[in-house]
Design a protein around this motif. Structure first.
Motif, PDB file in Angstrom:
ATOM      1  N   UNK A 188       9.089  30.172  87.207  1.00  0.00           N
ATOM      2  CA  UNK A 188       9.632  29.166  88.123  1.00  0.00           C
ATOM      3  C   UNK A 188       9.470  27.769  87.544  1.00  0.00           C
ATOM      4  N   UNK A 209       2.860  18.647  90.497  1.00  0.00           N
ATOM      5  CA  UNK A 209       3.490  19.152  91.717  1.00  0.00           C
ATOM      6  C   UNK A 209       3.709  20.659  91.596  1.00  0.00           C
ATOM      7  N   UNK A 265      10.491  26.453  95.041  1.00  0.00           N
ATOM      8  CA  UNK A 265      10.593  27.748  94.369  1.00  0.00           C
ATOM      9  C   UNK A 265      10.874  28.887  95.342  1.00  0.00           C
ATOM     10  N   UNK A 289      15.727  21.820  84.407  1.00  0.00           N
ATOM     11  CA  UNK A 289      16.477  20.737  85.066  1.00  0.00           C
ATOM     12  C   UNK A 289      16.061  19.351  84.577  1.00  0.00           C
ATOM     13  N   UNK A 315      -5.374  24.835  91.652  1.00  0.00           N
ATOM     14  CA  UNK A 315      -4.411  24.383  92.657  1.00  0.00           C
ATOM     15  C   UNK A 315      -3.663  25.575  93.244  1.00  0.00           C
ATOM     16  N   UNK A 336      16.572  16.241  91.090  1.00  0.00           N
ATOM     17  CA  UNK A 336      17.824  16.997  90.972  1.00  0.00           C
ATOM     18  C   UNK A 336      18.046  17.937  92.150  1.00  0.00           C
ATOM     19  N   UNK A 376      -1.025  26.911  96.964  1.00  0.00           N
ATOM     20  CA  UNK A 376      -0.317  26.503  98.177  1.00  0.00           C
ATOM     21  C   UNK A 376      -1.209  26.436  99.403  1.00  0.00           C
ATOM     22  N   UNK A 379      12.698  25.858  87.476  1.00  0.00           N
ATOM     23  CA  UNK A 379      12.835  24.856  88.537  1.00  0.00           C
ATOM     24  C   UNK A 379      12.416  23.469  88.094  1.00  0.00           C
ATOM     25  N   UNK A 380      11.643  23.401  87.005  1.00  0.00           N
ATOM     26  CA  UNK A 380      11.154  22.083  86.609  1.00  0.00           C
ATOM     27  C   UNK A 380      11.598  21.706  85.196  1.00  0.00           C
ATOM     28  N   UNK A 427       1.015  13.104  97.246  1.00  0.00           N
ATOM     29  CA  UNK A 427       0.645  12.016  96.347  1.00  0.00           C
ATOM     30  C   UNK A 427       1.130  10.685  96.918  1.00  0.00           C
ATOM     31  N   UNK A 454       5.279  15.650  87.716  1.00  0.00           N
ATOM     32  CA  UNK A 454       6.001  16.762  88.324  1.00  0.00           C
ATOM     33  C   UNK A 454       5.352  18.093  87.958  1.00  0.00           C
ATOM     34  N   UNK A 462       2.032  22.737  89.921  1.00  0.00           N
ATOM     35  CA  UNK A 462       0.740  23.427  90.050  1.00  0.00           C
ATOM     36  C   UNK A 462       0.337  23.502  91.522  1.00  0.00           C
ATOM     37  N   UNK A 484       2.218  23.406  94.088  1.00  0.00           N
ATOM     38  CA  UNK A 484       3.106  24.294  94.842  1.00  0.00           C
ATOM     39  C   UNK A 484       3.001  25.736  94.363  1.00  0.00           C
ATOM     40  N   UNK A 485       2.158  25.971  93.385  1.00  0.00           N
ATOM     41  CA  UNK A 485       1.920  27.339  92.937  1.00  0.00           C
ATOM     42  C   UNK A 485       3.102  27.999  92.248  1.00  0.00           C
ATOM     43  N   UNK A 486       3.855  27.231  91.454  1.00  0.00           N
ATOM     44  CA  UNK A 486       4.973  27.821  90.711  1.00  0.00           C
ATOM     45  C   UNK A 486       4.444  28.847  89.711  1.00  0.00           C
TER      46      UNK A 486
END
Ligand code: ADP
Ligand code: MG
Lengths: 298, 283
Positions: A207, A197, B127, A215, B101, B117, B103, A211-212, B109, A194, A199, A201-203
């Motif tokens: 974030x 993921x 985000x 939670x 990495x 969640x 967007x 977000x990760x 994957x 995760x 990385x 999605x560019x959090x």
């Protein structure tokens, strides 16, 4: 109770009518079989949903206890009967300021727990997120964690006196560790996949935390909270028994000096019941917050 | 940070293809890989995962990459995504070297990797704030595009494998990537679901014209989807052959021209090695 017994008997009858009954096989055994099945599931249902099953044993114990007291088999000073404990409870509630003492105890446990939990959450997050913080802080924390926190109570009293501060510090020092450890473990348990993921999605770092990490670590954090709460409650008893002018622990102490056994029982029962209620509340919060989880629920 | 937050409109569905220019020179490919070498240090010495790989991908192409297990397909994709570093050679996207990495390089994957969640719509947004009307609208459009209406509020555990993978695709598309990298995305799905997912993906490609690099070990899938099939061979991983698939879409697997190309790809493999290529089954 009667209803449950009835179901059990019915189920037993149904089962006997079942496939074993070779003679009746032709016509009605099918129906009997089905009935046996439904009846058993009804029993299981009743056992599962029937909170009264859990109450059976305590009810019997209380009845025998009361009987022993009324018959004079045990002295009231040694083991007061349930009814006299109930009377002491009513007396305390009406004239003895029980609500006031309970409020004081709640306040101490609450403040101590809050400070300990906030510190545990912050430090656990810090050491969980950063290797460097882990190397710096964790060994020390682990050593302190292994010292029974009741053993340092005398030291705390020496430092902070017999006032409110030492009580809160005792409670705080106990409730810090479970949340610290479980927050740390919760964060380290986050699936590396995760993070990938996040990385992709560019959090942003914030974030990623919000977000990760949080939670994903929530199951651990909530477990830590519940354990911290339980330890805070134990710490409260210790702190109040060591010396206090108010609170449920004070009531117990005072009753001990006056040989007022029923009041000691009232105090113990209050600690037990309130502790259980708070634990149930936390479990409920846990269930609500973690409803997304896909794990075996028993 | 993200384009949406900066108030520059997203445009993916139905929209044009005017991807903010990029640094691409006229005539230069969107993705350009030259003399790429990558090795891993393991306990048993160094493993050459990729050897002298050269590949140019034009904007709007659908590249499928096929090869036996361990030939470096994932490594190649992860390098393009910026997830793996420490290679030699040159990899550029829109003329710029791959930094890390981000967007602009969507990645799917093999496992869906949704946040357990979050509900479907929140997973897609991740985000990005769903309460912003433009994000809300894009997410709704994407849910329709991947055919998940009615499941907006479901959690990942309530979804089938195919549905979850479609959410992952929508999540990547919301970021409006310049290129979508898919690493055996349908490998774990049953044959029926896979066929359905293939048509969903082709539909997306046709509408968005998103450039795709799709890794698979299923020859049928590679020929069915790709405009070019890149065939890799193992030890060390390198490009054996690139087979253009100039069949018009929609394709039918039963036509003789499809079967011809399929055999052509298969023949390359037979020459490579006596490697067993199972028809699809995920590894
Ligand atoms: N992180 C890693 N560490 C060491 N070796 C790796 C790593 N990732 C991949 N490899 C090796 O590189 C080769 C190519 O792997 P990979 O790209 O995953 O192949 P494929 O996706 O085609 O099955 C394999 O030999 C694999 O063992
Ligand atoms: Mg792979």
């Amino acid at each position: 109770m009667a209803e449950g017994a009835d179901i059990l008997i019915k189920a037993a009858k149904g089962a006997r009518k079942g496939p074993d009954d070779a003679a009746g096989m032709a016509a009605d055994s099918g129906a009997g079989h089905i009935r046996a099945k439904t009846d058993w599931s009804a029993v299981r249902e009743a056992l599962r949903s029937g909170w009264w099953v859990g109450g059976l044993l305590p009810a019997a114990v209380i009845a025998i206890w009361q009987l022993a007291g009324s018959a004079g088999w045990v002295s009231a000073e040694f083991l007061p009967a349930p009814l006299s404990i109930a009377a002491a409870f009513t007396e305390l509630a009406v004239h003895g300021g029980l609500a006031h003492h309970l409020g004081v105890s709640f306040g101490r446990a609450g403040i101590g727990f809050l400070i300990g939990a906030v510190l545990g959450l912050l430090l656990g997050t810090l050491t969980g997120l950063f290797r460097r913080a882990e190397y710096m802080l964790d060994p020390g924390v682990q050593v302190l964690r292994l010292v029974p926190h009741l053993a340092i109570a005398p030291l705390i009293i020496l430092w902070f006196g017999f006032g409110e501060v030492s009580k809160i510090v005792i409670i705080m020092s106990g409730s810090f560790f479970p949340l610290y450890v479980n927050t740390f473990m919760g964060i380290r348990g986050v699936d590396n996949k995760l993070f990938e993921v996040a990385r992709v999605l560019g959090f942003s770092p914030w974030q990623r935390l919000r977000r990760l990490v949080l939670p994903a670590a929530l199951p651990g954090i909530l477990l830590g909270l519940r354990l911290s709460m339980a330890v805070a409650w134990i710490g409260l008893v210790v702190a109040e028994l060591i010396g206090s002018q108010s609170g449920v622990g004070f009531l117990i102490n005072e009753a001990k000096q006056n040989s007022n056994t029923p009041v000691i029982f009232v105090g113990i029962i209050i600690f037990a019941v309130v502790g259980k209620l708070i634990d149930s509340l936390f479990r409920m919060i846990e269930r609500k917050a973690l409803h997304w989880r896909d794990s075996y629920q028993g | 940070m993200c384009r949406v937050a900066q108030g520059i409109p997203l445009f993916f569905v139905c929209g044009g293809k005017d991807h903010f220019g990029g640094g691409a020179l006229m005539g230069e490919a969107l993705l350009s890989i030259t003399e790429l070498n990558k090795s891993f240090g393991t306990a048993g010495g160094r493993v050459q995962a990729l050897h002298e790989v050269d590949l140019e991908v034009e904007e709007g192409e659908f590249i499928t990459v096929i090869g036996p297990s361990g030939c470096g397909k994932s490594t190649l994709l992860r390098i393009v995504a910026g997830l793996d570093t420490g290679y030699t050679g040159r990899v550029t996207l829109g003329g710029e070297p791959i930094g890390g990495p981000g967007i602009d390089k969507g990645f799917i994957f093999q496992e869906h990797r949704l946040f357990p969640w979050l509900t479907v719509e929140k997973n897609i947004a991740s985000d990005l704030p769903l309460r912003k009307p433009e994000i809300r609208r894009k997410v709704d459009e994407l849910i329709e595009l991947v055919k998940l209406q009615g499941f907006e509020h479901s959690y990942p555990r309530e979804l089938s494998g195919g549905m979850a993978q479609r959410v992952a695709i929508a999540r990547a598309l919301l970021r409006n990537p310049r290129i979508l990298l898919l690493d055996e995305p349908f490998g774990a799905l049953d044959a029926f679901t896979r066929t359905h997912m293939q048509s969903v993906l082709l539909d997306i490609w046709r509408r968005n014209k998103t450039t795709m690099i799709f890794v698979t070990h299923d020859i049928d899938e590679a020929v069915f989807l790709g405009t070019r099939v890149v065939i890799l061979e193992p030890r060390p991983g390198r490009i054996r052959k690139i087979v253009p698939i100039d069949l018009p879409f929609p394709r039918k697997k039963t036509t003789s021209s499809f079967q011809e190309l399929r055999l052509k790809v298969l023949n390359v493999f037979e020459k490579v090695d006596e490697l067993e290529l199972t028809d699809g089954a995920g590894i």
